[in-house]
Write a protein that holds these residues in place. Structure first.
Motif, short mmCIF file in Angstrom:
data_model
loop_
_atom_site.label_atom_id
_atom_site.label_comp_id
_atom_site.label_asym_id
_atom_site.label_seq_id
_atom_site.Cartn_x
_atom_site.Cartn_y
_atom_site.Cartn_z
N ALA A 78 0.70 -1.21 -0.16
CA ALA A 78 -0.16 -0.03 0.00
C ALA A 78 0.76 1.07 -0.06
O ALA A 78 0.78 2.17 -0.76
CB ALA A 78 -0.84 0.00 1.32
N LEU A 79 2.22 1.06 0.76
CA LEU A 79 2.88 2.38 0.81
C LEU A 79 3.39 2.66 -0.47
O LEU A 79 3.69 3.62 -1.24
CB LEU A 79 4.01 2.09 1.93
N GLN A 80 3.94 1.74 -1.30
CA GLN A 80 4.54 1.67 -2.55
C GLN A 80 3.63 2.06 -3.67
O GLN A 80 3.81 3.00 -4.43
CB GLN A 80 5.18 0.22 -2.98
N LEU A 81 2.24 1.79 -3.60
CA LEU A 81 1.46 2.05 -4.59
C LEU A 81 0.86 3.58 -4.29
O LEU A 81 0.80 4.30 -5.20
CB LEU A 81 0.15 1.12 -4.36
N GLU A 82 1.03 4.11 -3.19
CA GLU A 82 0.41 5.37 -2.70
C GLU A 82 1.41 6.32 -3.33
O GLU A 82 1.29 7.33 -3.89
CB GLU A 82 0.52 5.35 -1.09
N PRO A 332 5.60 -0.78 8.64
CA PRO A 332 5.45 -0.95 7.11
C PRO A 332 6.41 -0.08 6.40
O PRO A 332 7.04 -0.36 5.39
CB PRO A 332 4.23 -0.67 6.56
N VAL A 333 6.73 1.30 6.98
CA VAL A 333 7.64 2.20 6.52
C VAL A 333 8.93 1.67 6.82
O VAL A 333 9.72 1.82 5.82
CB VAL A 333 7.55 3.64 7.26
N GLN A 334 9.31 1.05 7.95
CA GLN A 334 10.64 0.63 8.01
C GLN A 334 10.92 -0.64 7.22
O GLN A 334 12.25 -0.71 6.73
CB GLN A 334 10.64 0.07 9.68
N GLU A 335 10.13 -1.21 7.13
CA GLU A 335 10.06 -2.63 6.28
C GLU A 335 10.29 -2.18 4.71
O GLU A 335 11.11 -2.60 3.99
CB GLU A 335 8.98 -3.47 6.14
N TRP A 336 9.56 -0.87 4.17
CA TRP A 336 9.84 -0.47 3.02
C TRP A 336 11.37 0.05 2.85
O TRP A 336 12.02 -0.31 1.91
CB TRP A 336 8.96 0.62 2.64
N LEU A 337 11.74 0.75 3.61
CA LEU A 337 13.10 1.27 3.78
C LEU A 337 14.16 0.09 3.81
O LEU A 337 15.15 0.10 3.06
CB LEU A 337 13.45 2.08 5.06
N THR A 338 14.05 -0.98 4.52
CA THR A 338 14.76 -2.03 4.43
C THR A 338 14.87 -2.82 3.06
O THR A 338 16.00 -3.26 2.69
CB THR A 338 14.49 -2.90 5.51
N GLU A 339 13.70 -2.88 2.60
CA GLU A 339 13.79 -3.57 1.07
C GLU A 339 14.44 -2.71 0.09
O GLU A 339 15.19 -3.01 -0.79
CB GLU A 339 12.29 -3.53 0.68
N ARG A 340 14.38 -1.18 0.43
CA ARG A 340 15.18 -0.45 -0.64
C ARG A 340 16.57 -0.43 -0.66
O ARG A 340 17.15 -0.42 -1.41
CB ARG A 340 14.38 0.92 -0.62
N VAL A 345 17.33 -1.12 8.12
CA VAL A 345 17.30 0.16 8.38
C VAL A 345 16.72 0.45 9.64
O VAL A 345 15.55 -0.01 9.95
CB VAL A 345 16.55 0.70 7.14
N SER A 346 17.35 1.41 10.42
CA SER A 346 16.69 1.48 11.90
C SER A 346 15.98 3.11 11.80
O SER A 346 16.89 4.00 11.49
CB SER A 346 17.79 1.79 12.91
N LEU A 347 14.82 3.01 11.92
CA LEU A 347 13.89 4.43 11.80
C LEU A 347 13.48 4.51 13.31
O LEU A 347 12.87 3.97 13.87
CB LEU A 347 12.99 4.06 11.07
N ARG A 348 14.04 5.65 13.95
CA ARG A 348 13.79 5.93 15.35
C ARG A 348 13.94 7.36 15.55
O ARG A 348 14.27 8.06 14.76
CB ARG A 348 14.46 5.13 16.07
N ILE A 349 13.52 7.60 16.88
CA ILE A 349 13.74 9.10 17.45
C ILE A 349 14.76 9.13 18.23
O ILE A 349 14.91 8.26 19.15
CB ILE A 349 12.45 9.32 18.25
#
Length: 728
Positions: A78-82, A332-340, A345-349
């Motif tokens: 869904a993230l990729q299609l959006e 989903p966003v973290q998985e998308w970044l890891t795939e790319r 990929v660590s996504l954090r604050i």
């Protein structure tokens, strides 16, 4: 304003699964794209009581006329299609980040036999390694100049490279040791490629290896008493350290990370990104957006991540991305970044330490960028809004004309009659929707009749598109059916291409037109008619205001054309050049706007742009016509041999007087070709003598060269200034 309940799907129709949804307006344009973990729950939020919706969301659902969705398997899909649909449809209610500048990158063209180091802007190309972005191009050149001592990679253009290879002499950089001179074979292609790869490794942050290697070589040279070589290595080490000092260390653990900060208010948001590689800030960039939808900070971060990494792969996506707020949901966003990236990929604050302090610095930059943007834009945005309001008030319109189309007719004493259509939306140029027309219904000079023809053709296309998409079917069956006749029965409509685009290609063709063009040997453009998917359709969107360049006669012609087509919801006005007065249909007196009026200034800009666009097209057609000569009619005679003939004889007049034997003397011209040329020139009637009407002098000495691309008419009229004044 549409009622959302009129297009609300039945509750059982919406699936309870991940997917992407699209809202469309009454013209089938996609105005909003969104994704959801559960389509049923998300879409239900849009169809609640309007009073409970955010003002921007309420505007979107009342502008929309339909909603549709696509079911996918996972939230990552869904993230990729959006992202793909936002990029394709450019919906007006989605967050769209605007780069505040075109940032330069240091690029190494590893896809070439001899890689080149250079400054690049714009879209990234496959096979090219990029470093940056940098704030200024001179910063890249300073860095490269230092590194070329150690990594003498090619930096010259293709033309300079080929010229050096042809002459066998390298450029200045090759003589002073800042280029390994692959152009003259001083280094093998494989060795030069490895040198460029080492350059890339150093720029990527792997600096320690090269410094230690050079220091070891320097010590060995000193031990062997090769002091000159040791001194050169010492200078190389200093150059590398100086290049490294240009980027201060901000993270002591040599981290590769991107830090993203957001500054926002109720209307706009600014995003700043710091690219940290090897613990050093290697690049910085910023975006600004209008918050046209009700969006949280986490959603802004998600859109920024899509914008930043949507086209990236591999090492271009860092191991760590630090953000001020996490998207919801974050998985989903973290998985998308890891795939790319191809690895985790660590996504954090950031919570503490150097990374939190650096994030505060990025946030201050974002806040400063937002303040600077608002300062720059405030006057422009306010001025455009005031201009549209003044136009609406002066012309007694129900609302501000957000889309304005302006038309102008151009010709030179009745020859090459053309017309232009320019589009302004929200007071800004929309150059992708500019159109230009050739007047086909008659010959000669008649601006009023030309304006009637152009308006008829443009809005006949609009009605044909409406009928084809099922938006309006009353009374226009002749437009898209088999007759091709206009409502007034003239029959001048759809049996051929009626407009051309800015690049000279035909504009949109209605149903049935393609067959006629195919018979004429032209390529139909049916592939561009993909409005069912929401892509922009040419001539499909109506303006709120039509402006014509001219006075009362031109305005009356435009209004008559719209009335004949049954269109009564589009306002028409004209702007006369003489006194800059605004004319309305059926009014004997013009509307006079104050000279200081922003509305009048906007109308002048629109009119002047239409005039410029029309004049440019008319001059192009005229120059093309003047360049045509009798040699163009000779079959098999190319441009090279035509130029050789003109160079040999001096003019077409002398060539016409030459014998076949004399023509054969031209290199590349055989006897058969010479006979064909002589026959073609004999059949072509010589032009009338040129006359200078200012002096009465007959210019008959030489026939102008009209075959080598020099524009000019055989008959001139007056001085150049006088001739320019006759163009309209």
């Amino acid at each position: 304003m549409a009622d959302p309940s009129s297009y609300r799907p039945e509750p059982g129709q919406i699936p309870d699964s991940p997917g992407v949804y699209r809202f469309r307006d009454e013209h089938r344009r996609v105005i909003y794209v969104g994704k959801a973990k559960s389509l049923r729950q998300r879409l239900a939020n849009y169809f609640q009581d309007l009073a409970g919706l955010h003002p921007r969301t309420r505007t979107m659902v009342t502008t929309a006329a339909s909603v549709e969705w696509t079911v996918v398997s996972t939230e990552v899909e869904a993230l990729q299609l959006e992202y793909s649909w936002i990029k394709e449809y450019d919906p007006r209610f989605n967050v769209k980040y605007r780069d505040d500048k075109s940032y330069p990158y240091l690029a190494v063209t590893m896809n070439e036999e001899y890689p080149r180091v250079q400054v690049m802007r714009g879209h990234k190309k496959k096979g090219v390694r990029y470093f940056g972005p940098y704030a200024h191009a001179w910063a890249i050149r300073d860095t490269v100049d230092l590194l070329l001592r150690v990594f003498p990679v090619r930096t010259c253009s293709a033309g300079v490279f080929k010229n050096a290879a042809r002459t066998g002499r390298p450029c200045l950089l090759g003589y002073i040791g800042k280029c390994s001179a692959p152009c003259v074979g001083r280094i093998a292609p494989d060795d030069h490629w490895e040198l460029a790869d080492e350059f890339c490794d150093f720029m990527a942050g792997r600096t320690g290896t090269y410094l230690r290697r050079l220091e070891k070589q320097m010590m060995e040279a000193a031990e062997e008493m090769e002091y000159e070589r040791a001194a050169r290595l010492r200078d190389d080490i200093e150059a590398l350290k100086k290049a490294m000092e240009k980027n201060a260390v901000v993270l002591a653990d040599a981290t590769d990370a991107d830090l993203i900060a957001v500054a926002e208010d109720e209307l706009e948001a600014a995003v700043q990104i710091f690219h940290v590689r090897g613990g050093r800030v290697r690049g910085q960039r910023g975006w600004v957006t209008d918050k046209v939808e009700d969006v949280t900070t986490g959603a802004l971060v998600e859109h920024a991540l899509q914008q930043l990494y949507g086209e990236e792969r591999g090492d271009s996506v860092p191991k760590e991305v630090l953000v001020p707020a996490l998207p919801d949901p974050v998985e989903p966003v973290q998985e998308w970044l890891t795939e790319r990236r191809g690895s985790n990929v660590s996504l954090r604050i950031p919570q503490r330490g150097d990374k939190k302090d650096l994030m505060a610095t990025v946030a201050r930059n974002a806040q400063q960028a937002l303040v600077l943007h608002k300062t720059r834009r405030a006057s422009d945005l306010t001025t455009r809004s005031r201009a549209l309001e003044e136009i609406a008030e002066a012309l007694d319109l129900d609302s501000a004309p957000l889309r304005i189309e302006c038309y102008d007719i151009s010709h030179l004493q009745g020859d090459d009659v053309v017309a232009s259509m320019v589009v302004f939306e929200d007071g800004l140029q929309r150059k992708s929707e500019y159109r230009r027309f050739q007047i086909k219904g008659f010959e000669g000079q008649d601006d009023v009749r030309s304006m009637h023809e152009v308006i008829t053709r443009r809005f006949r296309r609009y009605l044909a598109e409406k009928e084809r998409t099922g938006e309006w079917t009353d009374g226009v069956s002749a437009l898209a059916g088999g007759t091709g006749k206009a409502p007034d029965g003239t029959g001048t409509a759809l049996d051929r291409t009626e407009a051309v685009l800015a690049d000279g290609t035909p504009a949109v063709l209605a149903d049935g037109t393609a067959a006629v063009l195919a018979d004429a040997g032209e390529a139909p453009l049916t592939s561009s008619l993909k409005d069912d998917d929401g892509r922009p359709k040419r001539f499909a969107y109506p303006p709120q205001l039509v402006v014509v360049d001219g006075g009362q006669p031109q305005v009356a012609a435009a209004r008559r054309a719209l009335d004949e087509l049954g269109i009564d919801d589009i306002a028409v006005c004209g702007l006369a050049k003489r006194l800059e007065e605004v004319w309305l249909p059926d009014d004997d007196d013009p509307v006079v706007l104050p000279r200081s009026s922003e509305g009048l200034y906007l109308l002048q800009r629109v009119r002047d742009e239409a005039h410029r666009f029309a004049i440019t097209y008319q001059r192009t057609k005229r120059a093309k016509r003047f360049r045509a000569g009798p040699l163009d009619e000779v079959p098999g005679l190319g441009e090279t041999r035509k130029q050789a003939l003109i160079k040999h004889f001096g003019s077409v007049k002398r060539l016409r007087a030459a014998t076949v034997e004399q023509i054969c003397e031209v290199p590349g011209i055989g006897r058969k070709t010479a006979e064909t040329i002589a026959a073609a020139l004999a059949e072509a009637a010589p032009p009338a003598p040129a006359v200078n009407t200012a002096t009465g002098e007959i210019i008959d000495d030489e026939e102008p060269d009209t075959t080598t691309g020099s524009p000019g008419a055989p008959v001139t009229s007056g001085a150049p200034e006088e001739r320019r004044g006759q163009e309209t």
